[in-house]
Design a protein around this motif. Structure first.
Motif, short mmCIF file in Angstrom:
data_model
loop_
_atom_site.label_atom_id
_atom_site.label_comp_id
_atom_site.label_asym_id
_atom_site.label_seq_id
_atom_site.Cartn_x
_atom_site.Cartn_y
_atom_site.Cartn_z
N GLY A 49 -0.07 2.80 7.30
CA GLY A 49 1.32 3.13 7.02
C GLY A 49 1.48 3.96 5.76
O GLY A 49 2.34 4.85 5.69
N ALA A 50 0.65 3.67 4.76
CA ALA A 50 0.72 4.42 3.50
C ALA A 50 0.35 5.89 3.72
O ALA A 50 1.07 6.79 3.27
CB ALA A 50 -0.23 3.79 2.48
N SER A 51 -0.75 6.14 4.42
CA SER A 51 -1.16 7.53 4.64
C SER A 51 -0.21 8.23 5.60
O SER A 51 0.10 9.42 5.42
CB SER A 51 -2.60 7.57 5.19
OG SER A 51 -2.72 6.82 6.38
N ALA A 52 0.29 7.50 6.60
CA ALA A 52 1.24 8.09 7.55
C ALA A 52 2.54 8.49 6.85
O ALA A 52 3.14 9.54 7.15
CB ALA A 52 1.53 7.11 8.69
N LEU A 53 2.97 7.67 5.91
CA LEU A 53 4.20 7.97 5.17
C LEU A 53 4.06 9.25 4.35
O LEU A 53 4.93 10.13 4.39
CB LEU A 53 4.55 6.81 4.25
CG LEU A 53 5.74 7.06 3.31
CD1 LEU A 53 7.03 7.26 4.10
CD2 LEU A 53 5.90 5.91 2.32
N LEU A 54 2.95 9.37 3.61
CA LEU A 54 2.76 10.57 2.80
C LEU A 54 2.70 11.82 3.66
O LEU A 54 3.26 12.88 3.29
CB LEU A 54 1.47 10.44 1.97
CG LEU A 54 1.48 9.36 0.87
CD1 LEU A 54 0.18 9.42 0.07
CD2 LEU A 54 2.68 9.52 -0.06
N PRO A 106 0.80 -1.24 0.00
CA PRO A 106 0.00 0.00 0.00
C PRO A 106 0.83 1.28 0.00
O PRO A 106 0.48 2.25 -0.68
CB PRO A 106 -0.84 -0.13 1.27
CG PRO A 106 -0.98 -1.59 1.48
CD PRO A 106 0.36 -2.15 1.07
N ALA A 107 1.92 1.29 0.76
CA ALA A 107 2.76 2.49 0.80
C ALA A 107 3.42 2.76 -0.55
O ALA A 107 3.52 3.91 -0.99
CB ALA A 107 3.82 2.35 1.90
N LEU A 108 3.88 1.70 -1.22
CA LEU A 108 4.47 1.88 -2.55
C LEU A 108 3.42 2.39 -3.53
O LEU A 108 3.69 3.31 -4.31
CB LEU A 108 5.06 0.56 -3.05
CG LEU A 108 5.61 0.58 -4.49
CD1 LEU A 108 6.67 1.66 -4.67
CD2 LEU A 108 6.15 -0.79 -4.88
N GLN A 109 2.24 1.84 -3.48
CA GLN A 109 1.17 2.29 -4.37
C GLN A 109 0.82 3.75 -4.10
O GLN A 109 0.57 4.52 -5.04
CB GLN A 109 -0.07 1.40 -4.19
CG GLN A 109 0.13 -0.01 -4.71
CD GLN A 109 -1.04 -0.94 -4.38
OE1 GLN A 109 -1.67 -0.79 -3.34
NE2 GLN A 109 -1.31 -1.90 -5.26
N ALA A 110 0.83 4.15 -2.84
CA ALA A 110 0.54 5.54 -2.49
C ALA A 110 1.63 6.47 -3.03
O ALA A 110 1.33 7.56 -3.53
CB ALA A 110 0.42 5.68 -0.97
N LEU A 111 2.88 6.04 -2.95
CA LEU A 111 3.98 6.85 -3.48
C LEU A 111 3.88 6.99 -5.00
O LEU A 111 4.11 8.08 -5.56
CB LEU A 111 5.32 6.22 -3.12
CG LEU A 111 5.77 6.35 -1.66
CD1 LEU A 111 7.02 5.51 -1.43
CD2 LEU A 111 6.03 7.81 -1.30
#
Length: 316
Positions: A172-177, A14-19
């Motif tokens: 984790g994806a939203s927190a990373l962004l 999910p984090a890679l997809q968000a990036l």
């Protein structure tokens, strides 16, 4: 920013997809080498590599990042940030120093509560009522770096390792962004971890998945739910492993879940069965099995399992 992303399993997807959907540029993806999988033992792409290949992103799969040539290769990508999520390889200090803003880790717990390999499972197994995601500035120690951003996730009585895994992967994806936005704005406020509050989340083993029915119902229930995806809790039935995927604690209000004072059956004895589940006596209380699997069979609900068979009176 120019980003190199390092991750291997589903948790990191999910984090890679968000990036990839953001304004940032993912210039390379690092994954562990392909591993044999399935009955045919064919080399199979990991989940993160599959996403990267489909997106046309260069993929690197070194056995180690200790070699100078691998470090030079990473340096050539000129990353502003290296994002790490369940990558599985140790990053030497020289690697941590390559990106302009260092390396950020998406960690599946509220640091410093659980450091190490299996924070999601240990949080459930121990009875924590909440967990979460911590975006951490990576340092040389094991999950010891400064905390940059946290998101809390409750652990309910029905949550298992898989459900919390999926929730934390999305968080984790939203927190990373969010963290990258604050980083770009120069407003990050790192928080040093209190080492006295840290616990080590040991790697999961198949041996510890065997249920000890002399433990309390609460401990057994948490173990079954924590291990529902891996390594999967089991007990022995007619000398064969009977896998246990989901459980609950029967309601005391209904006269169930009594301690051994209210139930004289030896631990491991099946004392009741119905469409609602299979009730088993423990060292303290009763645990209800909701989903299980015989060797060579399919995973079944308790109702499906009991169709045409009974375990009543059996001591597991």
């Amino acid at each position: 920013m120019r980003i190199v992303y390092a991750g291997t399993p589903e948790f990191a997807v999910p984090a890679l997809q968000a990036l990839l959907a953001s304004a940032h540029e993912v210039v390379a993806v690092y994954c562990q080498p392909d591993r044999p999988a399935g009955r045919g033992r064919k080399l199979t792409f990991g989940a993160v590599k599959q996403v990267a290949v489909e997106a046309g992103i260069p993929v690197e799969q070194p056995l180690s990042l200790k070699a100078v040539e691998e470090q030079d290769k990473l340096r050539a990508y000129a990353p502003d940030v290296l994002i790490v999520a369940a990558y599985g390889l140790i990053l030497p200090q020289v690697v941590l120093d390559i990106p302009r803003y260092g390396c950020l880790n998406i960690h599946g717990s509220l640091l410093p509560r659980w450091r190490g390999a299996a924070p999601i499972h240990r949080a459930i197994q121990t009875g924590d009522t909440e967990t979460g995601v911590t975006i951490m500035q990576m340092a040389a120690g094991l999950d010891t770096g400064d905390m940059l951003y946290k998101v809390v996730c409750p652990i309910t009585a029905t949550d298992g390792g898989q459900s919390i895994h999926d929730k934390l992967a999305a968080l984790g994806a939203s927190a990373l962004l969010h963290t990258l936005d604050v980083l770009e704005a120069g407003k990050l406020q790192p928080e040093v971890q209190d080492d006295t509050l840290a616990n080590y989340a040991h790697k999961l083993t198949k041996a510890e998945a065997q249920i000890d029915w002399t433990q309390s119902a609460a401990v057994i229930d948490r173990t079954i739910r924590a291990f529902d995806a891996y390594p999967v809790a089991f007990t022995l039935y007619e000398g064969q492993p009977l896998r246990l995927f989901a459980s609950s604690l029967p309601s005391p209000l209904a006269g169930e879940g009594l301690g051994m004072g209210g139930n004289s059956s030896p631990p491991g004895t099946v004392i009741a069965e119905s469409k609602s589940g299979i009730d088993i006596a423990t060292g303290d209380g009763v645990v209800r099995i909701l989903s299980l699997q015989l060797p060579g069979g399919k995973r079944l609900t308790a109702e499906q399992f009991l169709n045409g068979r009974s375990l009543l009176g059996v001591q597991l």
